[in-house]
Design a protein around this motif. Structure first.
Motif, PDB file in Angstrom:
ATOM      1  N   GLY A   1     -84.230 109.241 -33.254  1.00  0.00           N
ATOM      2  CA  GLY A   1     -82.777 109.231 -33.335  1.00  0.00           C
ATOM      3  C   GLY A   1     -82.180 107.841 -33.321  1.00  0.00           C
ATOM      4  O   GLY A   1     -81.100 107.629 -32.764  1.00  0.00           O
ATOM      5  N   VAL A   2     -82.894 106.858 -33.924  1.00  0.00           N
ATOM      6  CA  VAL A   2     -82.382 105.492 -33.989  1.00  0.00           C
ATOM      7  C   VAL A   2     -82.371 105.052 -35.449  1.00  0.00           C
ATOM      8  O   VAL A   2     -82.883 105.741 -36.333  1.00  0.00           O
ATOM      9  N   ASP A   3     -81.807 103.880 -35.702  1.00  0.00           N
ATOM     10  CA  ASP A   3     -81.766 103.343 -37.051  1.00  0.00           C
ATOM     11  C   ASP A   3     -83.103 102.691 -37.405  1.00  0.00           C
ATOM     12  O   ASP A   3     -83.800 102.179 -36.530  1.00  0.00           O
ATOM     13  N   ARG A   4     -83.449 102.675 -38.695  1.00  0.00           N
ATOM     14  CA  ARG A   4     -84.713 102.068 -39.121  1.00  0.00           C
ATOM     15  C   ARG A   4     -84.778 100.606 -38.731  1.00  0.00           C
ATOM     16  O   ARG A   4     -85.839 100.095 -38.362  1.00  0.00           O
ATOM     17  N   THR A   5     -83.636  99.895 -38.825  1.00  0.00           N
ATOM     18  CA  THR A   5     -83.654  98.468 -38.483  1.00  0.00           C
ATOM     19  C   THR A   5     -83.992  98.246 -37.009  1.00  0.00           C
ATOM     20  O   THR A   5     -84.514  97.188 -36.648  1.00  0.00           O
TER      21      THR A   5
ATOM     22  N   ARG B   1     -87.972 104.808 -24.039  1.00  0.00           N
ATOM     23  CA  ARG B   1     -89.403 104.521 -23.935  1.00  0.00           C
ATOM     24  C   ARG B   1     -90.271 105.771 -23.779  1.00  0.00           C
ATOM     25  O   ARG B   1     -91.334 105.849 -24.404  1.00  0.00           O
ATOM     26  N   PRO B   2     -89.869 106.764 -22.969  1.00  0.00           N
ATOM     27  CA  PRO B   2     -90.723 107.962 -22.882  1.00  0.00           C
ATOM     28  C   PRO B   2     -90.902 108.655 -24.229  1.00  0.00           C
ATOM     29  O   PRO B   2     -92.006 109.095 -24.566  1.00  0.00           O
ATOM     30  N   GLU B   3     -89.812 108.733 -25.025  1.00  0.00           N
ATOM     31  CA  GLU B   3     -89.912 109.383 -26.330  1.00  0.00           C
ATOM     32  C   GLU B   3     -90.747 108.544 -27.296  1.00  0.00           C
ATOM     33  O   GLU B   3     -91.522 109.090 -28.098  1.00  0.00           O
TER      34      GLU B   3
ATOM     35  N   SER C   1     -81.058 127.967 -33.280  1.00  0.00           N
ATOM     36  CA  SER C   1     -80.311 127.062 -34.157  1.00  0.00           C
ATOM     37  C   SER C   1     -79.180 126.354 -33.416  1.00  0.00           C
ATOM     38  O   SER C   1     -78.833 125.206 -33.732  1.00  0.00           O
ATOM     39  N   ARG C   2     -78.617 127.012 -32.398  1.00  0.00           N
ATOM     40  CA  ARG C   2     -77.540 126.373 -31.631  1.00  0.00           C
ATOM     41  C   ARG C   2     -78.066 125.171 -30.847  1.00  0.00           C
ATOM     42  O   ARG C   2     -77.417 124.121 -30.754  1.00  0.00           O
ATOM     43  N   ILE C   3     -79.278 125.330 -30.296  1.00  0.00           N
ATOM     44  CA  ILE C   3     -79.906 124.230 -29.560  1.00  0.00           C
ATOM     45  C   ILE C   3     -80.276 123.105 -30.513  1.00  0.00           C
ATOM     46  O   ILE C   3     -80.106 121.916 -30.203  1.00  0.00           O
ATOM     47  N   ALA C   4     -80.777 123.475 -31.691  1.00  0.00           N
ATOM     48  CA  ALA C   4     -81.136 122.456 -32.693  1.00  0.00           C
ATOM     49  C   ALA C   4     -79.898 121.656 -33.108  1.00  0.00           C
ATOM     50  O   ALA C   4     -79.950 120.424 -33.246  1.00  0.00           O
ATOM     51  N   ASP C   5     -78.771 122.341 -33.272  1.00  0.00           N
ATOM     52  CA  ASP C   5     -77.529 121.645 -33.644  1.00  0.00           C
ATOM     53  C   ASP C   5     -77.071 120.726 -32.515  1.00  0.00           C
ATOM     54  O   ASP C   5     -76.611 119.601 -32.764  1.00  0.00           O
ATOM     55  N   LEU C   6     -77.175 121.193 -31.269  1.00  0.00           N
ATOM     56  CA  LEU C   6     -76.793 120.369 -30.132  1.00  0.00           C
ATOM     57  C   LEU C   6     -77.679 119.139 -30.048  1.00  0.00           C
ATOM     58  O   LEU C   6     -77.188 118.009 -29.812  1.00  0.00           O
ATOM     59  N   THR C   7     -78.971 119.318 -30.271  1.00  0.00           N
ATOM     60  CA  THR C   7     -79.904 118.193 -30.249  1.00  0.00           C
ATOM     61  C   THR C   7     -79.533 117.163 -31.319  1.00  0.00           C
ATOM     62  O   THR C   7     -79.522 115.955 -31.060  1.00  0.00           O
ATOM     63  N   ALA C   8     -79.206 117.629 -32.496  1.00  0.00           N
ATOM     64  CA  ALA C   8     -78.820 116.714 -33.587  1.00  0.00           C
ATOM     65  C   ALA C   8     -77.530 115.967 -33.248  1.00  0.00           C
ATOM     66  O   ALA C   8     -77.411 114.764 -33.510  1.00  0.00           O
TER      67      ALA C   8
ATOM     68  N   ALA D   1     -76.967 111.966 -32.824  1.00  0.00           N
ATOM     69  CA  ALA D   1     -75.919 111.236 -33.549  1.00  0.00           C
ATOM     70  C   ALA D   1     -75.076 110.413 -32.590  1.00  0.00           C
ATOM     71  O   ALA D   1     -74.705 109.271 -32.893  1.00  0.00           O
ATOM     72  N   LEU D   2     -74.777 110.960 -31.415  1.00  0.00           N
ATOM     73  CA  LEU D   2     -74.013 110.210 -30.412  1.00  0.00           C
ATOM     74  C   LEU D   2     -74.767 108.966 -29.988  1.00  0.00           C
ATOM     75  O   LEU D   2     -74.184 107.882 -29.850  1.00  0.00           O
ATOM     76  N   ALA D   3     -76.085 109.106 -29.790  1.00  0.00           N
ATOM     77  CA  ALA D   3     -76.890 107.991 -29.292  1.00  0.00           C
ATOM     78  C   ALA D   3     -77.017 106.863 -30.304  1.00  0.00           C
ATOM     79  O   ALA D   3     -77.287 105.723 -29.943  1.00  0.00           O
ATOM     80  N   THR D   4     -76.816 107.169 -31.581  1.00  0.00           N
ATOM     81  CA  THR D   4     -76.987 106.145 -32.607  1.00  0.00           C
ATOM     82  C   THR D   4     -75.664 105.505 -33.022  1.00  0.00           C
ATOM     83  O   THR D   4     -75.654 104.597 -33.848  1.00  0.00           O
ATOM     84  N   THR D   5     -74.546 105.962 -32.448  1.00  0.00           N
ATOM     85  CA  THR D   5     -73.246 105.366 -32.786  1.00  0.00           C
ATOM     86  C   THR D   5     -72.915 104.262 -31.822  1.00  0.00           C
ATOM     87  O   THR D   5     -73.422 104.220 -30.726  1.00  0.00           O
TER      88      THR D   5
END
Length: 417
Positions: free
Chosen positions: A22-26, A43-45, A402-409, A413-417
């Motif tokens: 969930g991070v940018d390629r750079t 780090r754990p992930e 699917s609701r959990i998958a959407d929440l995870t996504a 997205a929040l973590a990468t903004t």
């Protein structure tokens, strides 16, 4: 083998690994070039994705030592509690002044503020510090306060010379106060090394001022970095020092009770239920203080969060029945008190969602997780974002829903903004 070699050996492209985390390629590129290192929350992930344990990952990320550097040389990211004694007497602002691009205030306002502070006394600084703490607590986006804090630090740094011993000590107290606010802002923006530096300088300044409660609070904030990074044993050592310093302070203040509250979190991380509950009981003694016990600035502990803190500790310890009751009590108390900060409410909601994850209760995860995510967006709090990243890990086995998958996504997205 370096990070890039390990990634390639497992068949990841930079884009693939970035997507998994969930991070940018750079960001992956900067890690692999050694320009930056992964934040502790990632780090754990990263270790799991690269099929490493945390110790192996840390060894892979450690920069190679030069021939002249001894094996036991201290890391440049570590700041011991006594390493900045001389710096506070010379130029304690330097590390703060190079923090990079920051949100700016209008130029005319900044110039007016700096000019008004040039001839200020220690009491003027303390009054301004108190005002800044209030602004910080009320601000939805904590980072917006940083430019004014930076200007205040610069003016205070310029004012250090040419004072008598009593006034010098008063200036040190003002520095210890303001540096703790600077550290809070850095911590909330995930800049842990800057936060540690600020807290170390704050502890040194507070000691020179002979301000024991201020000193103890700086140590508590420093220890919390270790708590956040799950170095619980290290945190207990710093908190022990904070407790000893607080014993020499003003017992009408809540300092020693705040120390105990953070000790409870460290003990919970170590899995020690008895020690955790003893510390929580000590923290609750704050409710018996005759005075308010806090100053709403560098010391804000008043016992109003004890239900949510007890609930969070029980979540850590896996005592879900006890945790849920305490957290529901915290939400109820917030309604009765006519409100709660976005950050505090989001923290409680995230813990309740985590309980749902442990019970595999998707409805509970969605109910509380969605509201916490909305509050995280509104507050811009890095602390809440880190809590939600922990929730993302906890709910990963449930993503067939699917609701959990959407929440995870959405958390990603929040973590990468």
């Amino acid at each position: 083998m370096g990070l890039a070699e390990r990634r390639r050996s497992l068949g990841y492209s930079q884009e693939g690994l970035a997507h998994a985390l969930g991070v940018d390629r750079t960001t992956i590129g900067r890690w692999e070039s050694g320009k930056t290192v992964p934040q502790p929350s990632l780090r754990p992930e990263l270790a799991a994705a690269l099929q490493l344990d945390l110790a192996e990952l840390d060894a892979m990320l450690a920069p190679p030592r030069t021939a002249e550097e001894p094996a036991n040389a201290p890391s440049s990211d570590h700041y011991g509690p006594g390493s900045a004694d001389d710096m506070i007497r010379r130029e304690f602002l330097r590390v703060i002044a190079v923090t990079g691009a920051l949100t700016t205030v209008p130029t005319d306002e900044a110039e007016e503020l700096v000019e008004s502070l040039r001839r200020a006394s220690s009491q003027d600084f303390l009054r301004m510090n108190s005002h800044l703490w209030q602004v910080y607590q009320l601000a939805r986006a904590k980072g917006s306060v940083y430019p004014v804090v930076r200007d205040q630090l610069a003016s205070l740094n310029d004012a250090f010379s040419g004072h008598s011993r009593p006034e010098f000590q008063a200036m040190c107290a003002a520095a210890g106060d303001l540096l703790q606010l600077a550290g809070e802002l850095s911590f909330d923006s995930n800049r842990y090394t800057e936060a540690a530096t600020s807290y170390t300088l704050a502890a040194s300044a507070s000691r020179d001022a002979g301000a024991y409660d201020l000193w103890a609070c700086a140590l508590v904030r420093h220890a919390y970095i270790d708590v956040h990074e799950r170095r619980y044993q290290e945190a207990t050592h710093t908190l022990s020092a904070a407790r000893n310093v607080a014993r020499r302070g003003d017992h009408s203040l809540s300092t020693r009770h705040w120390v105990a509250a953070v000790q409870a979190e460290a003990y919970a991380g170590l899995g020690d239920l008895r020690a955790c509950e003893r510390a929580l009981d000590t923290a609750e003694e704050v409710l018996g203080l005759a005075s308010p016990g806090h100053n709403s600035g560098w010391l804000r502990f008043d016992g109003s969060r004890l239900s949510e803190e007890r609930g969070a500790r029980y979540v850590q310890l896996g005592r879900l029945d006890l945790a849920e009751q305490a957290l529901q009590d915290a939400l109820s108390q917030a309604v009765l008190a006519q409100g709660q900060s976005y950050r505090r409410r989001a923290t409680v909601l995230t813990d309740l969602a985590a309980i749902g994850a442990k019970r595999s209760d998707a409805d509970q995860v969605i109910t509380y997780g969605r509201e916490a995510l909305q509050l995280a967006h509104q507050s811009g709090s890095g602390y809440v974002a880190r809590k939600l990243l922990g929730l993302r890990t906890a709910i990963s086995p449930m993503t067939r829903d699917s609701r959990i998958a959407d929440l995870t996504a959405d958390i990603t997205a929040l973590a990468t903004t």
